[in-house]
Each structure stands twice: as structure tokens, then as C-alpha cells.
Scaffold this motif. Structure first.
Motif, PDB file in Angstrom:
ATOM      1  N   SER A  43       0.741  -1.162   0.060  1.00 53.61           N
ATOM      2  CA  SER A  43       0.112  -0.019  -0.013  1.00 53.61           C
ATOM      3  C   SER A  43       0.964   1.306  -0.090  1.00 53.61           C
ATOM      4  O   SER A  43       1.988   1.241   0.542  1.00 53.61           O
ATOM      5  CB  SER A  43      -0.792   0.075   1.249  1.00 53.61           C
ATOM      6  N   VAL A  44       0.301   2.413  -0.532  1.00 53.39           N
ATOM      7  CA  VAL A  44       0.828   3.752  -0.450  1.00 53.39           C
ATOM      8  C   VAL A  44       1.081   4.223   0.911  1.00 53.39           C
ATOM      9  O   VAL A  44      -0.049   3.981   1.603  1.00 53.39           O
ATOM     10  CB  VAL A  44       0.264   4.732  -1.627  1.00 53.39           C
ATOM     11  N   GLN A  45       2.117   4.858   1.324  1.00 55.47           N
ATOM     12  CA  GLN A  45       2.167   5.416   2.525  1.00 55.47           C
ATOM     13  C   GLN A  45       2.279   6.934   2.486  1.00 55.47           C
ATOM     14  O   GLN A  45       2.783   7.468   1.726  1.00 55.47           O
ATOM     15  CB  GLN A  45       3.334   4.866   3.298  1.00 55.47           C
ATOM     16  N   VAL A  46       1.452   7.667   3.250  1.00 55.52           N
ATOM     17  CA  VAL A  46       1.704   8.918   3.309  1.00 55.52           C
ATOM     18  C   VAL A  46       2.044   9.446   4.566  1.00 55.52           C
ATOM     19  O   VAL A  46       1.335   9.169   5.690  1.00 55.52           O
ATOM     20  CB  VAL A  46       0.457   9.733   2.797  1.00 55.52           C
ATOM     21  N   TYR A  47       2.911  10.616   4.959  1.00 55.23           N
ATOM     22  CA  TYR A  47       3.518  10.916   6.397  1.00 55.23           C
ATOM     23  C   TYR A  47       3.653  12.298   6.191  1.00 55.23           C
ATOM     24  O   TYR A  47       3.745  12.824   5.256  1.00 55.23           O
ATOM     25  CB  TYR A  47       4.854  10.361   6.262  1.00 55.23           C
ATOM     26  N   PRO A  48       3.624  12.882   7.262  1.00 54.47           N
ATOM     27  CA  PRO A  48       3.798  14.208   7.574  1.00 54.47           C
ATOM     28  C   PRO A  48       5.133  14.425   7.130  1.00 54.47           C
ATOM     29  O   PRO A  48       6.221  13.750   7.411  1.00 54.47           O
ATOM     30  CB  PRO A  48       3.653  14.529   9.079  1.00 54.47           C
ATOM     31  N   ILE A  49       5.394  15.781   6.363  1.00 56.22           N
ATOM     32  CA  ILE A  49       6.814  15.821   5.947  1.00 56.22           C
ATOM     33  C   ILE A  49       7.898  16.086   7.004  1.00 56.22           C
ATOM     34  O   ILE A  49       9.007  15.786   6.966  1.00 56.22           O
ATOM     35  CB  ILE A  49       6.793  17.123   5.178  1.00 56.22           C
ATOM     36  N   ALA A  50       7.454  16.386   8.156  1.00 55.74           N
ATOM     37  CA  ALA A  50       8.357  16.231   9.366  1.00 55.74           C
ATOM     38  C   ALA A  50       8.973  15.034   9.834  1.00 55.74           C
ATOM     39  O   ALA A  50       9.829  14.883  10.408  1.00 55.74           O
ATOM     40  CB  ALA A  50       7.811  16.891  10.474  1.00 55.74           C
ATOM     41  N   ASP A  51       8.222  14.096   9.179  1.00 57.35           N
ATOM     42  CA  ASP A  51       8.462  12.518   9.771  1.00 57.35           C
ATOM     43  C   ASP A  51       9.316  11.922   8.907  1.00 57.35           C
ATOM     44  O   ASP A  51       9.937  10.608   9.176  1.00 57.35           O
ATOM     45  CB  ASP A  51       7.277  11.811  10.083  1.00 57.35           C
ATOM     46  N   VAL A  52       9.768  12.727   7.551  1.00 57.31           N
ATOM     47  CA  VAL A  52      10.490  11.901   6.602  1.00 57.31           C
ATOM     48  C   VAL A  52      11.598  12.780   6.477  1.00 57.31           C
ATOM     49  O   VAL A  52      11.813  13.969   6.213  1.00 57.31           O
ATOM     50  CB  VAL A  52       9.617  11.953   5.475  1.00 57.31           C
ATOM     51  N   THR A  53      12.833  12.014   6.312  1.00 53.65           N
ATOM     52  CA  THR A  53      13.999  12.701   5.915  1.00 53.65           C
ATOM     53  C   THR A  53      14.662  11.808   4.727  1.00 53.65           C
ATOM     54  O   THR A  53      14.744  10.663   4.753  1.00 53.65           O
ATOM     55  CB  THR A  53      15.194  12.571   6.920  1.00 53.65           C
ATOM     56  N   ILE A  54      14.890  12.467   3.467  1.00 57.05           N
ATOM     57  CA  ILE A  54      15.252  12.109   2.258  1.00 57.05           C
ATOM     58  C   ILE A  54      16.798  11.712   2.473  1.00 57.05           C
ATOM     59  O   ILE A  54      17.611  12.571   2.462  1.00 57.05           O
ATOM     60  CB  ILE A  54      15.012  12.687   0.911  1.00 57.05           C
ATOM     61  N   GLN A  55      17.422  10.454   2.693  1.00 56.25           N
ATOM     62  CA  GLN A  55      19.053  10.334   2.860  1.00 56.25           C
ATOM     63  C   GLN A  55      19.504  10.264   1.452  1.00 56.25           C
ATOM     64  O   GLN A  55      20.768  10.161   1.447  1.00 56.25           O
ATOM     65  CB  GLN A  55      19.056   9.042   3.560  1.00 56.25           C
ATOM     66  N   GLY A  56      18.803  10.094   0.392  1.00 52.88           N
ATOM     67  CA  GLY A  56      19.530   9.921  -0.749  1.00 52.88           C
ATOM     68  C   GLY A  56      18.465   9.706  -2.250  1.00 52.88           C
ATOM     69  O   GLY A  56      17.466   8.887  -1.728  1.00 52.88           O
ATOM     70  N   LYS A  57      18.998   9.683  -3.013  1.00 60.25           N
ATOM     71  CA  LYS A  57      18.307   9.386  -4.465  1.00 60.25           C
ATOM     72  C   LYS A  57      19.020   8.249  -5.161  1.00 60.25           C
ATOM     73  O   LYS A  57      19.992   8.342  -5.446  1.00 60.25           O
ATOM     74  CB  LYS A  57      18.138  10.520  -5.592  1.00 60.25           C
ATOM     75  N   VAL A  58      18.025   7.240  -5.433  1.00 59.28           N
ATOM     76  CA  VAL A  58      18.565   6.094  -6.359  1.00 59.28           C
ATOM     77  C   VAL A  58      18.873   6.472  -7.929  1.00 59.28           C
ATOM     78  O   VAL A  58      18.207   7.105  -8.380  1.00 59.28           O
ATOM     79  CB  VAL A  58      17.628   4.878  -6.405  1.00 59.28           C
ATOM     80  N   VAL A  59      20.202   6.264  -8.032  1.00 64.31           N
ATOM     81  CA  VAL A  59      20.764   6.842  -9.574  1.00 64.31           C
ATOM     82  C   VAL A  59      21.052   5.269 -10.290  1.00 64.31           C
ATOM     83  O   VAL A  59      21.468   5.663 -11.593  1.00 64.31           O
ATOM     84  CB  VAL A  59      21.980   7.777  -9.291  1.00 64.31           C
ATOM     85  N   GLY A  60      21.183   4.457  -9.880  1.00 68.83           N
ATOM     86  CA  GLY A  60      21.705   3.228 -10.489  1.00 68.83           C
ATOM     87  C   GLY A  60      21.501   2.010  -9.937  1.00 68.83           C
ATOM     88  O   GLY A  60      20.901   1.748  -8.526  1.00 68.83           O
TER      89      GLY A  60
END
Length: 209
Positions: free
Chosen positions: A187-204
Motif C-alpha cells: 500500500s501507498v504510505q503518506v507521512y507528515p513531512i516532518a517525519d520523513v528525511t530523504i537520505q539519498g536518491k537512487v541513481v543506479g
């Protein structure tokens, strides 16, 4: 390998196959388990192989390096940069935070894009939630950290309330972030922005066949 015993040859071959398959060196325990021998026996064989200049190792886990590879017998022309392999990331429900280095992965400079070498890292995927985007259990995702904000649809490594997951990123209205799997069983998960930290972007992606 004329001066090696049959068991030493077998151990070297196992280490080489393990490196090719997993992207990191086996532990002493994994070698012992494969050959059904005691760890003390493995240590003795590794010391002998070090003396015969077939491998090097330190006291750290997964530190075995084959001297044949160090001398360049199996190097690849596009293998220009070694980046840290930082453990496993869950392509399913979020998993525990990744804090340790398992080994290294060699990548081409062409994978850097907008990132510097210091911003690059790799993670081994566990789970099938990103299957329909071609990311399978056991794959190694190559990631870049912090060069720019992710765009809608980017595949990201996200820290969610202290746990790590890999999903497609979609910002929502009202200060929320959608982390979308690529498998209808999840299932899709939706979170408050304060609960999510983007650690990196997948490039390969690295995959062993």
C-alpha cells in the motif's frame, strides 16, 4: 597457485565467488559454514594465504581482499570509484536505520551525475515492493546524497520516523509526503513531512546474475 593446498584453493575460489555475488567479502563464519569447518581452522587457512600473498585482511569484518584483484587481474575499465555499501534497505515496510558499512561497491564515474564521490553510497535491497520498477530482493541500489531536492517520481532512500525504506517520492499538499511502492501487494504510505528525511536518491542499480 602451485604452492597452495587443495583446501586453500577452494577457500580462495569461494571468496572470489562470494565477492562477485554479494559485492563484499565473506566473514570468517560464512567461510566456516560453507566448508563445515571450525572458525579456528578458517583463521589458520587465512593466515597461510596471507603468508603466501594470496590475500590481505584486517581485524575488521569483511576486510578480506584478494591480491590478484589488487594487482588488477580482474579489474574493469569502467570500475573507477569505490563507494561504501552500508547494509540493507527495505523495499517493503520501513526497516531499522542503516548505520554500518558492509563493504564497498565499484561504480563508473558516469553514475555520479550531479553528485560528488563523497555523496555516493550503496544499499542492498531487501523485499519486493519496488519490483515493478525493476528493483528486486538482493539488488544493490546506487544512491547519491544531498545534491538537490528529489523531484516527483524519483526513487529515494527515506528515513521515516527512525526507519529506512526505498520508495518513489511524491510531495503532497498540506505538508505531506507520499512514499509509493511499485508492487500492488503493498500500500501507498503518506507521512507528515516532518517525519520523513530523504537520505539519498537512487541513481543506479547493481545486480549479480
Amino acid at each position: 597457485m602451485k604452492s597452495l593446498t587443495e583446501k586453500q584453493k577452494n577457500i580462495l575460489e569461494f571468496i572470489e565467488e562470494f565477492l562477485d555475488r554479494e559485492g563484499m567479502a565473506p566473514t570468517v563464519y560464512e567461510i566456516a559454514d560453507n566448508f563445515q569447518i571450525k572458525t579456528s581452522t578458517v583463521f589458520a587457512h587465512l593466515r597461510a594465504l596471507q603468508k603466501k600473498k594470496q590475500l590481505s585482511r584486517s581485524s575488521k569484518a569483511r576486510s578480506i581482499s584478494l591480491m590478484s584483484r589488487a594487482r588488477g587481474s580482474r579489474t574493469m575499465p569502467n570500475c573507477a570509484l569505490a563507494i561504501p555499501l552500508l547494509g540493507r534497505v527495505n523495499a517493503g515496510l520501513p526497516s531499522e536505520s542503516i548505520e554500518f558499512k558492509e563493504g564497498e561497491v565499484c561504480i563508473s564515474n558516469t553514475m555520479l551525475g550531479e553528485h560528488t564521490p563523497e555523496q555516493m553510497f550503496a544499499l542492498r535491497v531487501q523485499g519486493e515492493s519496488m519490483r515493478d520498477l525493476g528493483i528486486y530482493d538482493g539488488d544493490i541500489v546506487i544512491c547519491g546524497q544531498g545534491a538537490s531536492k528529489p523531484r516527483p517520481g524519483d526513487i529515494v532512500v527515506a528515513l521515516v520516523q527512525g526507519e529506512v525504506t526505498v520508495k518513489s517520492y511524491f510531495p503532497k499538499t498540506g505538508g505531506r509526503i507520499e512514499l509509493r511502492p511499485a508492487n500492488p501487494d503493498f500500500s501507498v504510505q503518506v507521512y507528515p513531512i516532518a517525519d520523513v528525511t530523504i537520505q539519498g536518491k537512487v541513481v543506479g542499480l547493481h545486480r549479480k546474475y
